[in-house]
Design a protein around this motif. Structure first.
Motif, PDB file in Angstrom:
ATOM      1  N   THR A   1      11.783   5.185 -14.017  1.00  0.00           N
ATOM      2  CA  THR A   1      12.404   6.057 -13.008  1.00  0.00           C
ATOM      3  C   THR A   1      11.933   5.711 -11.593  1.00  0.00           C
ATOM      4  OG1 THR A   1      10.636   7.710 -13.313  1.00  0.00           O
ATOM      5  CG2 THR A   1      12.654   7.963 -14.639  1.00  0.00           C
ATOM      6  N   GLY A   2      11.541   4.473 -11.381  1.00  0.00           N
ATOM      7  CA  GLY A   2      11.030   4.074 -10.072  1.00  0.00           C
ATOM      8  C   GLY A   2      12.109   4.017  -9.013  1.00  0.00           C
ATOM      9  N   PRO A   3      11.722   4.039  -7.734  1.00  0.00           N
ATOM     10  CA  PRO A   3      12.682   3.941  -6.629  1.00  0.00           C
ATOM     11  C   PRO A   3      13.167   2.507  -6.459  1.00  0.00           C
ATOM     12  CG  PRO A   3      10.470   3.910  -5.760  1.00  0.00           C
ATOM     13  CD  PRO A   3      10.326   4.126  -7.245  1.00  0.00           C
ATOM     14  N   ASP A   4      14.083   2.313  -5.535  1.00  0.00           N
ATOM     15  CA  ASP A   4      14.549   0.959  -5.217  1.00  0.00           C
ATOM     16  C   ASP A   4      13.582   0.254  -4.274  1.00  0.00           C
ATOM     17  OD1 ASP A   4      17.385   1.096  -6.424  1.00  0.00           O
ATOM     18  OD2 ASP A   4      17.284   2.886  -5.163  1.00  0.00           O
ATOM     19  N   VAL A   5      13.093   1.011  -3.295  1.00  0.00           N
ATOM     20  CA  VAL A   5      12.226   0.474  -2.240  1.00  0.00           C
ATOM     21  C   VAL A   5      11.020   1.395  -2.110  1.00  0.00           C
ATOM     22  CG1 VAL A   5      12.065  -0.116   0.219  1.00  0.00           C
ATOM     23  CG2 VAL A   5      14.215  -0.481  -1.025  1.00  0.00           C
ATOM     24  N   SER A   6       9.849   0.813  -1.881  1.00  0.00           N
ATOM     25  CA  SER A   6       8.666   1.654  -1.712  1.00  0.00           C
ATOM     26  C   SER A   6       7.733   1.066  -0.676  1.00  0.00           C
ATOM     27  CB  SER A   6       7.914   1.807  -3.039  1.00  0.00           C
ATOM     28  OG  SER A   6       6.809   2.703  -2.896  1.00  0.00           O
ATOM     29  N   MET A   7       7.079   1.960   0.036  1.00  0.00           N
ATOM     30  CA  MET A   7       5.954   1.586   0.891  1.00  0.00           C
ATOM     31  C   MET A   7       4.737   1.415  -0.018  1.00  0.00           C
ATOM     32  SD  MET A   7       4.395   3.916   3.988  1.00  0.00           S
ATOM     33  CE  MET A   7       5.846   3.717   5.022  1.00  0.00           C
ATOM     34  N   LEU A   8       3.926   0.384   0.242  1.00  0.00           N
ATOM     35  CA  LEU A   8       2.700   0.152  -0.525  1.00  0.00           C
ATOM     36  C   LEU A   8       1.571  -0.197   0.425  1.00  0.00           C
ATOM     37  CD1 LEU A   8       3.351  -2.017  -3.727  1.00  0.00           C
ATOM     38  CD2 LEU A   8       2.373   0.274  -3.617  1.00  0.00           C
ATOM     39  N   GLU A   9       0.463   0.528   0.345  1.00  0.00           N
ATOM     40  CA  GLU A   9      -0.708   0.160   1.138  1.00  0.00           C
ATOM     41  C   GLU A   9      -1.058  -1.284   0.808  1.00  0.00           C
ATOM     42  OE1 GLU A   9      -4.460  -0.339   2.922  1.00  0.00           O
ATOM     43  OE2 GLU A   9      -4.089  -0.589   0.778  1.00  0.00           O
ATOM     44  N   ARG A  10      -1.358  -2.072   1.824  1.00  0.00           N
ATOM     45  CA  ARG A  10      -1.409  -3.529   1.662  1.00  0.00           C
ATOM     46  C   ARG A  10      -2.398  -3.990   0.606  1.00  0.00           C
ATOM     47  NH1 ARG A  10      -6.021  -2.509   2.671  1.00  0.00           N
ATOM     48  NH2 ARG A  10      -7.397  -3.424   4.207  1.00  0.00           N
TER      49      ARG A  10
ATOM     50  N   LEU B   1       5.061  -3.340   7.489  1.00  0.00           N
ATOM     51  CA  LEU B   1       5.798  -2.194   8.020  1.00  0.00           C
ATOM     52  C   LEU B   1       4.889  -1.399   8.966  1.00  0.00           C
ATOM     53  CD1 LEU B   1       8.418  -0.623   8.137  1.00  0.00           C
ATOM     54  CD2 LEU B   1       7.742   0.600   6.057  1.00  0.00           C
ATOM     55  N   ASN B   2       4.219  -0.404   8.484  1.00  0.00           N
ATOM     56  CA  ASN B   2       3.325   0.385   9.349  1.00  0.00           C
ATOM     57  C   ASN B   2       1.913  -0.164   9.221  1.00  0.00           C
ATOM     58  OD1 ASN B   2       3.829   1.524   6.673  1.00  0.00           O
ATOM     59  ND2 ASN B   2       2.257   3.029   7.179  1.00  0.00           N
ATOM     60  N   ARG B   3       1.579  -1.103  10.096  1.00  0.00           N
ATOM     61  CA  ARG B   3       0.323  -1.839   9.992  1.00  0.00           C
ATOM     62  C   ARG B   3      -0.595  -1.550  11.180  1.00  0.00           C
ATOM     63  NH1 ARG B   3       0.367  -6.070   6.441  1.00  0.00           N
ATOM     64  NH2 ARG B   3      -1.869  -6.060   6.836  1.00  0.00           N
ATOM     65  N   SER B   4      -1.894  -1.634  10.926  1.00  0.00           N
ATOM     66  CA  SER B   4      -2.881  -1.285  11.947  1.00  0.00           C
ATOM     67  C   SER B   4      -4.117  -2.159  11.799  1.00  0.00           C
ATOM     68  CB  SER B   4      -3.281   0.195  11.805  1.00  0.00           C
ATOM     69  OG  SER B   4      -3.785   0.431  10.501  1.00  0.00           O
ATOM     70  N   THR B   5      -5.006  -2.077  12.758  1.00  0.00           N
ATOM     71  CA  THR B   5      -6.325  -2.711  12.666  1.00  0.00           C
ATOM     72  C   THR B   5      -7.344  -1.752  13.282  1.00  0.00           C
ATOM     73  OG1 THR B   5      -6.291  -3.760  14.852  1.00  0.00           O
ATOM     74  CG2 THR B   5      -5.335  -5.018  13.036  1.00  0.00           C
ATOM     75  N   PRO B   6      -8.611  -1.909  12.928  1.00  0.00           N
ATOM     76  CA  PRO B   6      -9.634  -1.143  13.628  1.00  0.00           C
ATOM     77  C   PRO B   6      -9.944  -1.795  14.969  1.00  0.00           C
ATOM     78  CG  PRO B   6     -10.664  -2.532  11.962  1.00  0.00           C
ATOM     79  CD  PRO B   6      -9.177  -2.747  11.849  1.00  0.00           C
TER      80      PRO B   6
ATOM     81  N   GLY C   1      -3.022  -0.413   6.777  1.00  0.00           N
ATOM     82  CA  GLY C   1      -1.666   0.096   6.750  1.00  0.00           C
ATOM     83  C   GLY C   1      -0.877  -0.400   5.556  1.00  0.00           C
ATOM     84  N   ALA C   2       0.443  -0.274   5.630  1.00  0.00           N
ATOM     85  CA  ALA C   2       1.279  -0.523   4.457  1.00  0.00           C
ATOM     86  C   ALA C   2       2.387  -1.533   4.713  1.00  0.00           C
ATOM     87  CB  ALA C   2       1.890   0.793   3.965  1.00  0.00           C
ATOM     88  N   ASN C   3       2.846  -2.113   3.610  1.00  0.00           N
ATOM     89  CA  ASN C   3       3.994  -3.012   3.594  1.00  0.00           C
ATOM     90  C   ASN C   3       5.159  -2.327   2.886  1.00  0.00           C
ATOM     91  OD1 ASN C   3       2.423  -4.910   4.827  1.00  0.00           O
ATOM     92  ND2 ASN C   3       2.509  -6.422   3.186  1.00  0.00           N
ATOM     93  N   VAL C   4       6.322  -2.948   2.944  1.00  0.00           N
ATOM     94  CA  VAL C   4       7.488  -2.440   2.221  1.00  0.00           C
ATOM     95  C   VAL C   4       7.832  -3.430   1.113  1.00  0.00           C
ATOM     96  CG1 VAL C   4       9.166  -3.520   3.791  1.00  0.00           C
ATOM     97  CG2 VAL C   4       9.838  -1.518   2.432  1.00  0.00           C
ATOM     98  N   THR C   5       8.211  -2.894  -0.055  1.00  0.00           N
ATOM     99  CA  THR C   5       8.517  -3.721  -1.221  1.00  0.00           C
ATOM    100  C   THR C   5       9.827  -3.266  -1.855  1.00  0.00           C
ATOM    101  OG1 THR C   5       7.334  -2.233  -2.728  1.00  0.00           O
ATOM    102  CG2 THR C   5       6.063  -4.021  -1.740  1.00  0.00           C
TER     103      THR C   5
END
Length: 443
Positions: free
Chosen positions: A109-118, A166-171, A325-329
């Motif tokens: 029952t998974g989605p088509d697209v998901s955000m995933l923490e890198r 996608l929503n990526r960051s650095t310290p 942050g996260a990527n999109v898959t």
């Protein structure tokens, strides 16, 4: 593969129960969305699907303001695509999203697209549940070179392109420049300079510290950055053990931090809600400098009443900083792959897609086109603090890449707690951590 997948599922369910939520714990590594976020409305508004309309399910981990920005992005997509309807659903923190995603995949029952923490992308890639995006890029005339280089470290696994940034960051280093100017101090660029500046900022009355020099949230992100700055790496080259034991980088990092802590030059916060605690102390002038995510810039800039600047994390032997942050898959089980790809492509490449989201949220621009856009250049000219993080990507490192990272991260937190809170012996604590890491990696 299936047995390994369910073993990982059990580990992640356990880890999610143990992991801290909110802005402390793993929040600033990107494991719970950006610092200071609160749950959003859950599901983005979408037009009712009509005949011939393909529905794409998209799971994400952005709440609060960033969740509103993501909902707006989805709405812009839906308004510009008559034949595709994206339904965006907030699934909680990064850890919670991972656990729900594993359960959904196991039940079909998974989605088509998901955000995933890198840091979790590899786990799903090894389970062979992520679509290879390389053919989609090629058919759309997009090159991997179109993306920001320092943000592609968690995109390729097993010779496949399985995620895009996608929503990526650095310290980065956040500085109360007003305090430094009052004391005739310069923004530190090295560990030695940071030690001098942090100690000079300390104000102590009797046995009570009224002001500390530097602080950082309870997190693995910042020690990993410092280990790399000291010439070490988190894992060794063949990922059979840690990579910061033989050259002494680990002992050097924690000895440095404990030395600062002993004089009040470093305030190390309690684990619970540590990100908000550190941010509040910085705003109130109770600490002069903080290691914190780029995701905190907007909130801090709108709150402080002093001259606030950002800078590279100070170097030891070299400059180095991990990304977060996260990527999109796209899930390989999706039955709507063409529509799912159109959403990803639009979000990554179109001006009304990701660019507006990045400008609003403060996350890093993830394509060269974004970097060169008139809007981004104007923002950086107006708010130079935001450009520091992008410039620092020249020194981006990702040395904690392994499918076992989530479990090992829990052990690393235990080592950090023993050293920073309980003042346990550094060499023996790191030796125990090394043995645990080797045990986990050998499984």
């Amino acid at each position: 593969m299936k047995s390994k997948w369910f073993t990982l599922l059990s580990i992640m369910v356990l880890f999610s129960l143990l992991a801290a939520c909110g802005s402390g714990g793993t929040a600033n590594t990107g494991n719970t969305g950006s610092a200071g976020e609160s749950p959003g409305n859950g599901t983005a508004e979408a037009p009712s699907g009509g005949e011939g309309v393909t529905t794409v399910q998209f799971w994400h981990s952005l709440g609060g303001k960033n969740g509103e920005y993501m909902d707006a992005l989805i709405q812009r997509f839906n308004e510009s695509h008559e034949d595709i309807e994206v339904v965006g659903t907030f699934q909680g923190s990064y850890d919670e999203t991972v656990t729900k995603l594993q359960q959904a995949i196991a039940s079909g029952t998974g989605p088509d697209v998901s955000m995933l923490e890198r840091a979790y992308v590899q786990m799903f890639a090894d389970a062979e549940v992520l679509e290879d995006l390389a053919p989609y890029l090629e058919q759309s005339g997009i090159s991997a070179d179109d993306f920001t280089p320092g943000l592609m470290g968690h995109s390729y696994f097993n010779d496949k392109l399985v995620s895009l940034p996608l929503n990526r960051s650095t310290p980065i280093l956040h500085v109360n420049k007003t305090l430094l100017d009052e004391l005739g101090l310069s923004v530190p660029t090295t560990w030695e300079e940071m030690k001098e500046v942090a100690n000079a900022l300390v104000v102590k009355e009797g046995n009570e510290f009224k002001r500390y020099g530097v602080s950082m949230p309870y997190d693995t992100w910042y020690p990993i950055a410092m280990i790399s700055q000291a010439g070490g790496s988190f894992f060794n080259e063949d990922n059979t053990s840690i990579g910061f034991a033989d050259n002494g980088a680990g002992e050097k990092v924690f000895s440095y931090l404990k030395d600062l802590q002993s004089t009040g030059a470093l305030y190390y916060p309690p684990a619970q809600d540590s990100g908000n605690i550190v941010n509040s102390m910085f705003v109130e002038g109770k600490v002069g400098m903080i290691f914190q995510s780029t995701g905190s810039i907007g909130g801090l800039a709108s709150t402080v009443d002093f001259d606030y600047v950002t800078a590279f994390l100070p170097k030891d032997e070299v400059y180095a900083n991990p990304t977060g942050g996260a990527n999109v898959t796209m899930l390989s089980s999706s039955k709507n792959k063409d529509a799912a790809w159109e959403f990803i492509r639009w979000m990554e490449m179109e001006e009304e897609g990701g660019l507006e989201f990045i400008l609003q949220s403060g996350y890093l621009p993830f394509t060269k086109q974004m970097v060169e856009s008139e809007q981004m250049q104007e923002l950086w000219a107006k708010e130079p603090n935001r450009k520091v993080a992008y410039d620092q990507l020249e020194f981006a490192v990702d040395t904690n890449k392994d499918v076992a990272w989530p479990e090992i991260m829990h052990e690393f937190f235990s080592a950090i707690e023993a050293i920073m809170y309980d003042s346990k012996d550094i060499p023996s604590t790191l030796d125990t951590f090394k043995k645990e890491t080797e045990r986990i990696l050998a499984q």
